[in-house]
Design a protein around this motif. Structure first.
Motif, mmCIF file in Angstrom:
data_model
loop_
_atom_site.group_PDB
_atom_site.id
_atom_site.type_symbol
_atom_site.label_atom_id
_atom_site.label_comp_id
_atom_site.label_asym_id
_atom_site.label_seq_id
_atom_site.Cartn_x
_atom_site.Cartn_y
_atom_site.Cartn_z
ATOM 1 N N UNK A 15 0.947 -1.207 -0.073
ATOM 2 C CA UNK A 15 -0.012 0.054 0.008
ATOM 3 C C UNK A 15 0.859 1.192 -0.053
ATOM 4 N N UNK A 16 0.475 2.241 -0.669
ATOM 5 C CA UNK A 16 1.451 3.339 -0.784
ATOM 6 C C UNK A 16 0.739 4.698 -1.063
ATOM 7 N N UNK A 17 1.350 5.809 -0.662
ATOM 8 C CA UNK A 17 0.797 7.262 -0.805
ATOM 9 C C UNK A 17 1.945 7.745 -1.991
ATOM 10 N N UNK A 18 1.319 8.442 -2.924
ATOM 11 C CA UNK A 18 2.414 9.118 -3.807
ATOM 12 C C UNK A 18 2.116 10.551 -3.613
ATOM 13 N N UNK A 19 3.154 11.141 -3.503
ATOM 14 C CA UNK A 19 2.902 12.936 -3.293
ATOM 15 C C UNK A 19 2.871 13.247 -4.811
ATOM 16 N N UNK A 20 1.743 14.314 -5.036
ATOM 17 C CA UNK A 20 1.313 14.788 -6.285
ATOM 18 C C UNK A 20 2.021 16.206 -6.363
ATOM 19 N N UNK A 22 1.215 19.285 -6.515
ATOM 20 C CA UNK A 22 0.491 20.153 -5.707
ATOM 21 C C UNK A 22 0.600 19.908 -4.437
ATOM 22 N N UNK A 23 1.513 18.808 -3.742
ATOM 23 C CA UNK A 23 1.443 18.198 -2.310
ATOM 24 C C UNK A 23 0.512 17.499 -1.877
ATOM 25 N N UNK A 24 -0.785 17.370 -2.778
ATOM 26 C CA UNK A 24 -1.822 16.141 -2.457
ATOM 27 C C UNK A 24 -1.262 14.693 -2.383
ATOM 28 N N UNK A 25 -1.910 14.004 -1.568
ATOM 29 C CA UNK A 25 -1.346 12.577 -1.472
ATOM 30 C C UNK A 25 -2.624 11.751 -2.286
ATOM 31 N N UNK A 26 -1.994 10.826 -2.880
ATOM 32 C CA UNK A 26 -2.838 9.573 -3.544
ATOM 33 C C UNK A 26 -2.742 8.495 -3.155
ATOM 34 N N UNK A 58 5.577 8.936 -0.824
ATOM 35 C CA UNK A 58 5.508 9.564 0.155
ATOM 36 C C UNK A 58 5.481 8.485 1.382
ATOM 37 N N UNK A 59 4.953 7.389 1.135
ATOM 38 C CA UNK A 59 4.924 6.376 1.894
ATOM 39 C C UNK A 59 4.528 4.907 1.518
ATOM 40 N N UNK A 60 5.331 3.966 1.757
ATOM 41 C CA UNK A 60 5.206 2.599 1.221
ATOM 42 C C UNK A 60 5.418 1.635 2.216
ATOM 43 N N UNK A 61 4.142 0.547 2.211
ATOM 44 C CA UNK A 61 4.070 -0.368 3.261
ATOM 45 C C UNK A 61 3.867 -1.822 2.715
ATOM 46 N N UNK A 62 4.718 -2.636 2.972
ATOM 47 C CA UNK A 62 4.528 -4.036 2.653
ATOM 48 C C UNK A 62 3.310 -4.628 3.431
ATOM 49 N N UNK A 63 2.386 -5.474 2.664
ATOM 50 C CA UNK A 63 1.418 -6.421 3.478
ATOM 51 C C UNK A 63 1.562 -7.539 2.733
ATOM 52 N N UNK A 64 0.895 -8.456 3.728
ATOM 53 C CA UNK A 64 1.067 -10.036 3.603
ATOM 54 C C UNK A 64 0.600 -10.308 2.227
ATOM 55 N N UNK A 65 -0.589 -9.791 1.738
ATOM 56 C CA UNK A 65 -1.127 -10.271 0.449
ATOM 57 C C UNK A 65 -2.057 -9.146 0.015
ATOM 58 N N UNK A 81 -5.963 14.151 6.458
ATOM 59 C CA UNK A 81 -4.671 14.484 5.990
ATOM 60 C C UNK A 81 -3.516 14.618 6.966
ATOM 61 N N UNK A 82 -3.655 15.263 8.026
ATOM 62 C CA UNK A 82 -2.821 15.441 9.024
ATOM 63 C C UNK A 82 -2.217 14.134 9.392
ATOM 64 N N UNK A 83 -2.896 13.096 10.002
ATOM 65 C CA UNK A 83 -2.568 11.923 10.110
ATOM 66 C C UNK A 83 -1.734 11.162 8.795
ATOM 67 N N UNK A 84 -2.347 11.470 7.812
ATOM 68 C CA UNK A 84 -1.213 10.729 6.547
ATOM 69 C C UNK A 84 -0.068 11.385 6.591
ATOM 70 N N UNK A 85 0.053 12.623 6.778
ATOM 71 C CA UNK A 85 1.235 13.489 6.701
ATOM 72 C C UNK A 85 2.299 13.117 7.775
ATOM 73 N N UNK A 86 1.836 12.606 8.966
ATOM 74 C CA UNK A 86 2.427 12.026 9.901
ATOM 75 C C UNK A 86 3.110 10.459 9.607
ATOM 76 N N UNK A 87 2.198 9.804 8.969
ATOM 77 C CA UNK A 87 2.847 8.553 8.410
ATOM 78 C C UNK A 87 3.997 8.884 7.471
ATOM 79 N N UNK A 88 3.745 9.675 6.851
ATOM 80 C CA UNK A 88 4.691 10.151 5.517
ATOM 81 C C UNK A 88 6.019 10.389 6.182
#
Length: 107
Positions: A15-20, A22-26, A58-65, A81-88
């Motif tokens: 699972x991942x978040x990509x930084x766009x 404009x600063x947005x997270x996908x 901005x974030x990448x996490x390995x999952x079992x499946x 968004x604030x919590x997503x930014x903390x994870x990043x």
């Protein structure tokens, strides 16, 4: 039968978040982070990143499946968004675990 033995084990997913641009997270999931990031950057990824551009993970996490990745993706999308930014920020501070998979390298 040997081929089915090799496919019996679930393939790792991410699972991942990509930084766009404009600063947005996908947020999304994939089995191949490097290929998915290339797709987002080239405009072949999600409609959102085609419209907003993609800088990098901005974030990448390995999952079992796949199922675990889909559950985690849904949970991340519900976060403010604030919590997503903390994870990043924590992911960056931890040395970007699994980032080598998404940096465009073969490994």
């Amino acid at each position: 039968m040997a081929a089915s033995d090799r496919t019996a084990r679930p393939k790792a997913a991410f699972v991942y978040m990509v930084r766009c641009t404009g600063g947005q997270l996908y947020t999304g999931w994939t089995n191949d982070p490097a290929a998915r990031l290339r797709a987002h950057r080239s405009g072949r990824g999600a409609r959102y990143t085609r419209a907003h551009g993609a800088e990098g993970f901005a974030y990448l996490e390995r999952c079992a499946d796949r199922c675990a990745a889909l559950r985690r993706e849904a949970a991340l999308k519900k976060l403010p968004k604030a919590q997503k930014e903390l994870l990043c920020t924590a992911w960056q501070a931890a040395g970007r675990p699994f980032a080598e998979h998404g940096a465009g390298s073969a490994g």
